[in-house]
Design an enzyme around this catalytic site. Structure first.
Site: not given
Length: 418
Positions: A254, A269, A343, A346, A384
């Site tokens: 990403r 991130r 987070e 999802s 993460r």
């Protein structure tokens, strides 16, 4: 993508979804283009019938004139169809009735689990812990890969792979087909999943050089979802085979353009990571899809509970959930270094929005052909998830306890500073 007939018959509902999801789309313009293209289709059908009649009557001159007229109309129709399809890709799905209206901060807390640890000593964040334990090297990561680059080392590698293996094992036990999908895909896969056109800025492009042909562009996926969905593109499945449950493990990429300036330190991130993703194809039944949606969420929560990580489930508001989503949950895990939740998962139900773009259908027992519903969920993403593990399990002497379920993968119950 919504059915155009549904859009015509439910304009106010669609306009509300456009507003609530903050989508940049003029629905009236789309409907005007649709009206024009339908006029051309009707004219082409009429001329086509006349040409057939001229052919039967052996009227060569009339047939030639009609052929020329048809060619011009068909060329014009192509332009209207192009505009129509471009706008249709922007039409959002209708959100569920219980979805909160609003933006990023307007989520609803659905549930919380676990007790946040209380420390009697000054805590360290995952960066300080990772460096002291010699399992994370951000400085050399940046030297090699640039901004947001990193190296995992030693037991960090074992923790990372152990989490992924544990997640995949759990999915297999629950009837998911394990898959290692392509991470380099064509544009159609990302249009089909809904990542294009709205999230194009987040996707890495790779030019494929061919001597005999023009350059071809491929794309690096940010999740296994597009590949797992495209696996059934343009196919008609059988109802008896549904639901189809796929568990994909892959590297993910990403650009994090939208995250510029956010979480610039550490491994929260980053540009590349690994993930175990769940994708489900089911019948076009809201009740069944809701049941599967909750099941997907429960599998991820079960894993976090085995890791003994405090977390909460939140329902995402309309303006933060993405165009294609009917309903969306995130799981946020407690990260002491942030003093807040972050987070980690999802979960989304997209009804038939993706299936229409990919033309994935199924044949019912009565012989009808209908579009499937699609769902996806993050089973685990790493590195993460190493953040809450390191920060919640830290001790006063700088060591970090290894969660019981990961000890077999790491080979020890505690990581000590080097």
């Amino acid at each position: 993508m919504l059915d155009i007939k549904f859009i015509r018959e439910n304009q106010d509902l669609v306009k509300k979804a456009i507003k609530d999801k903050a989508v940049d789309l003029d629905l009236d313009a789309l409907l005007k283009i649709d009206e024009e293209r339908r006029k051309f289709i009707t004219e082409i059908d009429i001329l086509g019938q006349k040409r057939k009649q001229a052919s039967k009557a052996r009227n060569v001159e009339e047939g030639r004139k009609l052929k020329e007229e048809l060619g011009k109309l068909e060329k014009d129709l192509l332009e209207w169809e192009k505009q129509f399809q471009e706008l249709m890709l922007l039409v959002p799905n209708i959100p569920s009735a219980d979805t909160p209206i609003g933006g990023e901060k307007d989520f609803r807390v659905i549930d919380e689990w676990g007790e946040k640890p209380k420390f009697s000593f000054p805590i360290k964040d995952h960066i300080a812990l990772g460096i002291a334990l010699d399992i994370l090297d951000l400085e050399r990561g940046a030297k090699v890969a640039g901004f947001r680059g990193y190296f995992l080392k030693n037991e960090g590698v074992l923790l990372h792979l152990g989490i992924l293996q544990l997640a995949l094992k759990k999915l297999i036990e629950r009837g998911f087909t394990p898959m290692i999908p392509p991470t380099l895909v064509g544009e159609s896969s990302l249009i089909g999943s809904g990542h294009f056109p709205t999230q194009r800025q987040e996707i890495y492009e790779v030019e494929e050089y061919r001597e005999e042909k023009a350059k071809a562009t491929k794309f690096l996926t940010g999740t296994a979802e597009p590949s797992l969905l495209a696996y059934s593109e343009n196919e008609v499945l059988e109802e008896k085979d549904l639901p189809i449950k796929l568990g994909g493990i892959s590297q993910c990429y990403r650009r994090e353009v939208g995250g510029y300036g956010k979480d610039t330190k550490g491994i929260y991130r980053i540009h590349e990571f690994m993930k175990v993703e769940q994708v489900v194809l089911c019948k076009d039944d809201l009740e069944e899809s809701e049941k599967l949606f909750q099941e997907l969420n429960s599998y991820a929560r079960e894993l976090l509970q085995e890791l003994e990580l405090p977390h909460r489930v939140i329902q995402i508001a309309t303006g933060d959930m993405g165009s294609g989503k009917y309903k969306m949950y995130d799981i946020e895990t407690w990260m002491p270094g942030r003093g807040n939740y972050g987070e980690t998962h999802s979960n989304s139900n997209l009804t038939d929005w993706q299936a229409r773009r990919l033309n994935i259908r199924y044949r019912t027992k009565s012989g009808q052909v209908r579009h499937v519903y699609t769902l996806n969920n993050t089973m685990i993403a790493s590195p993460r998830t190493l953040i809450p593990i390191l920060e919640n399990y830290q001790e006063a002497d700088g060591s970090v306890r290894v969660p019981k379920v990961l000890q077999e993968f790491v080979g020890k119950d505690r990581l000590k500073p080097k």
